[in-house]
Design a protein around this motif. Structure first.
Motif, mmCIF file in Angstrom:
data_model
loop_
_atom_site.group_PDB
_atom_site.id
_atom_site.type_symbol
_atom_site.label_atom_id
_atom_site.label_comp_id
_atom_site.label_asym_id
_atom_site.label_seq_id
_atom_site.Cartn_x
_atom_site.Cartn_y
_atom_site.Cartn_z
ATOM 1 N N ALA A 14 -6.561 15.692 -11.044
ATOM 2 C CA ALA A 14 -5.197 16.080 -11.343
ATOM 3 C C ALA A 14 -4.220 15.104 -10.710
ATOM 4 O O ALA A 14 -4.542 14.395 -9.769
ATOM 5 C CB ALA A 14 -4.926 17.491 -10.816
ATOM 6 N N GLU A 15 -2.963 15.070 -11.274
ATOM 7 C CA GLU A 15 -1.935 14.206 -10.723
ATOM 8 C C GLU A 15 -1.156 14.961 -9.654
ATOM 9 O O GLU A 15 -0.809 16.125 -9.837
ATOM 10 C CB GLU A 15 -1.001 13.726 -11.828
ATOM 11 C CG GLU A 15 -1.685 12.771 -12.815
ATOM 12 C CD GLU A 15 -0.735 12.358 -13.924
ATOM 13 O OE1 GLU A 15 0.219 13.104 -14.182
ATOM 14 O OE2 GLU A 15 -0.952 11.300 -14.518
ATOM 15 N N VAL A 16 -0.878 14.312 -8.551
ATOM 16 C CA VAL A 16 -0.173 14.957 -7.453
ATOM 17 C C VAL A 16 0.979 14.074 -6.995
ATOM 18 O O VAL A 16 0.987 12.865 -7.215
ATOM 19 C CB VAL A 16 -1.114 15.224 -6.258
ATOM 20 C CG1 VAL A 16 -2.203 16.187 -6.638
ATOM 21 C CG2 VAL A 16 -1.705 13.929 -5.740
ATOM 22 N N VAL A 17 1.964 14.688 -6.354
ATOM 23 C CA VAL A 17 3.078 13.949 -5.791
ATOM 24 C C VAL A 17 2.600 13.195 -4.546
ATOM 25 O O VAL A 17 1.910 13.764 -3.699
ATOM 26 C CB VAL A 17 4.227 14.905 -5.420
ATOM 27 C CG1 VAL A 17 5.348 14.140 -4.732
ATOM 28 C CG2 VAL A 17 4.733 15.624 -6.657
ATOM 29 N N VAL A 18 2.981 11.929 -4.450
ATOM 30 C CA VAL A 18 2.596 11.112 -3.303
ATOM 31 C C VAL A 18 3.777 11.035 -2.336
ATOM 32 O O VAL A 18 4.864 10.620 -2.711
ATOM 33 C CB VAL A 18 2.184 9.693 -3.746
ATOM 34 C CG1 VAL A 18 1.862 8.833 -2.525
ATOM 35 C CG2 VAL A 18 0.994 9.765 -4.681
ATOM 36 N N HIS A 19 3.567 11.433 -1.107
ATOM 37 C CA HIS A 19 4.610 11.410 -0.092
ATOM 38 C C HIS A 19 4.600 10.075 0.628
ATOM 39 O O HIS A 19 3.533 9.520 0.928
ATOM 40 C CB HIS A 19 4.400 12.551 0.909
ATOM 41 C CG HIS A 19 4.542 13.909 0.310
ATOM 42 N ND1 HIS A 19 5.684 14.653 0.414
ATOM 43 C CD2 HIS A 19 3.674 14.648 -0.427
ATOM 44 C CE1 HIS A 19 5.528 15.805 -0.212
ATOM 45 N NE2 HIS A 19 4.317 15.823 -0.728
ATOM 46 N N GLU A 20 5.785 9.567 0.919
ATOM 47 C CA GLU A 20 5.903 8.287 1.620
ATOM 48 C C GLU A 20 5.519 8.467 3.077
ATOM 49 O O GLU A 20 6.000 9.369 3.758
ATOM 50 C CB GLU A 20 7.335 7.779 1.531
ATOM 51 C CG GLU A 20 7.517 6.407 2.149
ATOM 52 C CD GLU A 20 8.941 5.911 2.020
ATOM 53 O OE1 GLU A 20 9.209 4.795 2.484
ATOM 54 O OE2 GLU A 20 9.772 6.658 1.456
ATOM 55 N N ARG A 21 4.656 7.590 3.544
ATOM 56 C CA ARG A 21 4.193 7.675 4.923
ATOM 57 C C ARG A 21 5.139 6.913 5.841
ATOM 58 O O ARG A 21 5.682 5.871 5.466
ATOM 59 C CB ARG A 21 2.783 7.082 5.051
ATOM 60 C CG ARG A 21 1.710 7.879 4.313
ATOM 61 C CD ARG A 21 0.332 7.270 4.574
ATOM 62 N NE ARG A 21 0.136 7.030 5.980
ATOM 63 C CZ ARG A 21 -0.187 7.971 6.872
ATOM 64 N NH1 ARG A 21 -0.353 9.212 6.461
ATOM 65 N NH2 ARG A 21 -0.339 7.677 8.136
ATOM 66 N N PRO A 22 5.384 7.400 7.066
ATOM 67 C CA PRO A 22 6.213 6.648 8.020
ATOM 68 C C PRO A 22 5.526 5.349 8.408
ATOM 69 O O PRO A 22 4.313 5.193 8.254
ATOM 70 C CB PRO A 22 6.323 7.603 9.215
ATOM 71 C CG PRO A 22 5.153 8.516 9.087
ATOM 72 C CD PRO A 22 4.890 8.662 7.627
ATOM 73 N N THR A 23 6.290 4.409 8.914
ATOM 74 C CA THR A 23 5.750 3.102 9.282
ATOM 75 C C THR A 23 5.910 2.866 10.785
ATOM 76 O O THR A 23 6.533 3.652 11.497
ATOM 77 C CB THR A 23 6.484 1.989 8.507
ATOM 78 O OG1 THR A 23 7.882 2.071 8.791
ATOM 79 C CG2 THR A 23 6.263 2.139 7.008
ATOM 80 N N GLY A 24 5.364 1.755 11.250
ATOM 81 C CA GLY A 24 5.478 1.387 12.658
ATOM 82 C C GLY A 24 4.718 2.331 13.567
ATOM 83 O O GLY A 24 3.712 2.944 13.178
ATOM 84 N N TRP A 25 5.212 2.457 14.817
ATOM 85 C CA TRP A 25 4.550 3.322 15.792
ATOM 86 C C TRP A 25 4.553 4.779 15.338
ATOM 87 O O TRP A 25 3.605 5.515 15.594
ATOM 88 C CB TRP A 25 5.236 3.198 17.150
ATOM 89 C CG TRP A 25 4.956 1.907 17.841
ATOM 90 C CD1 TRP A 25 5.817 0.857 18.014
ATOM 91 C CD2 TRP A 25 3.713 1.499 18.421
ATOM 92 N NE1 TRP A 25 5.189 -0.179 18.678
ATOM 93 C CE2 TRP A 25 3.893 0.186 18.939
ATOM 94 C CE3 TRP A 25 2.457 2.098 18.546
ATOM 95 C CZ2 TRP A 25 2.880 -0.504 19.572
ATOM 96 C CZ3 TRP A 25 1.441 1.406 19.191
ATOM 97 C CH2 TRP A 25 1.655 0.120 19.690
ATOM 98 N N LYS A 26 5.621 5.187 14.661
ATOM 99 C CA LYS A 26 5.689 6.552 14.156
ATOM 100 C C LYS A 26 4.594 6.795 13.128
ATOM 101 O O LYS A 26 3.983 7.858 13.085
ATOM 102 C CB LYS A 26 7.067 6.806 13.545
ATOM 103 C CG LYS A 26 7.331 8.259 13.185
ATOM 104 C CD LYS A 26 8.761 8.443 12.708
ATOM 105 C CE LYS A 26 9.028 9.910 12.374
ATOM 106 N NZ LYS A 26 10.425 10.109 11.873
#
Length: 480
Positions: A14-26
């Motif tokens: 199935a197709e799902v919404v992709v959430h943006e991942r934080p970058t850097g140390w976070k």
């Protein structure tokens, strides 16, 4: 957290919404694997050092009866609390549940220090065991739900292996400390300095849960958010226990495997390591046992996370476990017929007869880690829902502890070594035989939405229609 304007295929097609991942140390801090590593170090400082103490045989004491009775208290309390611990975890949250669960380990190990100082402190050791049982039930329920909810299906074996490796380093480091502080020890018990070092380490472990991330903020490596457990009423949580069994009765076939998963420790720790070897050799054996567990969990994870179909991986893991059981126990039988209770407790690491026995003990460590890793993997193959997984892990730890309480009590009342050994062999084989039809009928190549029992229960505890769940899933896919 923002959403990308794109769709991605899930593992179920199935197709799902992709959430943006934080970058850097976070991004590193909120990465699921980072949180699993932190969870591993919590268990390194608590259950890992508990394993190191028990792996010495008799908790490092000459008289193994007090340790056996304390373990009866540990696992009896664990069996009761573990049954409801998944529901408690869903109600108060994983971080607080883990935090409460860490306190008992420091008290438990401290009780052995008290016993070294005051010979009449046996009752305190047993009482500390009961308190630890309550705390451990909470810790392991939260640990299981997070460990199985954070990875994708393709990563579950790897994440379990990473956790298991770090966790078992607690046993490795603890045993190394015991070996170093007792190498020239001619007494029958470990030194006070060993227990003091363990108390300090377990106290450090109490602080780690405070720094863990909120599971609601974790995004998995496939871009999907972690399914956060429900937080409904206590009545709903109790209903969830019933729903899990009613809507997924095949889980019952895993119960013998769960029941057996700590049964073998009694014979291995008290009736083999504790009965045959002197204190410095017991420390070395414990070090090698927990070290071998690291390699065992990594080895089985390569099978469970391979590119083979999931059903093929499940049957392959089952076959490896069955072969390991018969190889190790046929081998051990020829040693067991050579001694009876209480055992000589005089074999040293420099003796010629030590070599074969230590290699057998290493193989027992491999078998243990493979058994535990496969058990968790099978639960993860059934469901991805964190709420349901918390309840399943509660079943697992409760039944595991009930079995352990029974066999530790049998050891405390001096049941012959051979009887406990044969019971261990039979229980392991039976656990796999019962699990086989569940693997055949219930493990699929992908986890379906309708397999998520708790998804079919609303926040008021009402059962939702399966077709409604399917329709909602279809709508979510179409609008993602």
């Amino acid at each position: 957290m923002s959403l990308r304007d794109e769709k991605a295929g899930s593992e179920d097609g199935a197709e799902v919404v992709v959430h943006e991942r934080p970058t850097g140390w976070k991004g590193i801090y909120y990465h699921p694997l980072t949180q699993i590593v932190m969870l591993g170090f919590i268990c390194f400082m608590g259950p890992g050092l508990f394993n190191a103490v028990n792996g010495l045989g008799g908790g490092g004491q000459l008289d193994r009866t007090t340790s056996a009775n304390s373990n009866v208290a540990v696992y009896s309390a664990f069996a009761v609390v573990g049954f409801f611990a998944g529901s408690i975890n869903n109600t108060i949250g994983s971080r607080l549940t883990i935090q409460l669960g860490t306190f008992g380990y420091c008290l438990y190990i401290g009780s052995y220090l008290a016993l070294n100082i005051h010979a009449n402190a046996k009752a305190f050791v047993v009482a500390a065991g009961a308190i630890l049982g309550v705390c451990a039930g909470l810790l392991w329920a939260a640990q299981g739900s997070l460990m199985l909810a954070y990875p994708t299906e393709a990563e579950k074996g790897t994440y379990i292996a990473v956790f298991w490796t770090i966790f078992n380093l607690g046993g490795v480091v603890g045993s190394a400390v015991a070996l170093g502080t007792n190498f020239h020890n001619t007494a029958g018990t470990v030194s006070n300095s060993t227990y003091i070092a363990f108390v300090v380490l377990t106290a450090i472990g109490i602080c780690i849960p405070m720094s863990m991330a909120d599971p609601k903020k974790i995004v998995r490596s496939d871009g999907a958010k972690v399914i956060v457990p429900l937080h409904p009423s206590w009545k709903t949580q109790l209903l969830g226990l019933w729903l899990t069994l009613r809507t997924d009765p095949m889980i019952l076939l895993l119960f013998p495997m769960f029941f057996t998963s700590n049964w073998f420790y009694t014979w291995q720790f008290n009736d083999f390591n504790g009965a045959l070897f002197n204190i410095r050799t017991r420390s070395l054996n414990s070090f090698l046992y927990w070290t071998s567990q690291i390699f065992g969990s990594i080895a089985i994870s390569f099978i469970l996370d391979s590119k083979l179909q999931r059903r093929t991986r499940a049957f392959t893991g089952w076959t490896i476990l069955m072969l390991m059981i018969f190889v190790t126990h046929i081998w051990a039988y020829f040693y067991q017929i050579q001694y009876i209770r209480p055992g000589p407790s005089n074999i040293d690491m420099l003796d010629e007869r030590y070599v074969g026995r230590v290699f057998l003990y290493i193989c027992f460590g491999l078998l243990d880690s493979m058994w535990q890793t496969t058990s968790y993997w099978l639960m993860g193959a059934i469901s991805n829902d964190a709420g349901k997984l918390a309840i399943m892990v509660g079943f697992y730890k409760s039944l595991q502890s009930a079995g352990a309480a029974g066999v530790w009590r049998a050891d405390a009342v001096n049941i012959p070594f051979m009887n406990i050994f044969i019971s261990t062999w039979v229980m392991l084989v039976s656990g796999l035989i019962f699990a086989l039809p569940m693997i055949h009928l219930r493990v699929k190549n992908h986890t379906e939405i309708v397999d998520e029992t708790l998804v079919r229960m609303d926040s008021k505890g009402h059962i939702r229609d399966v077709e409604q769940v399917k329709n909602e899933a279809a709508i979510t896919t179409a609008t993602a």
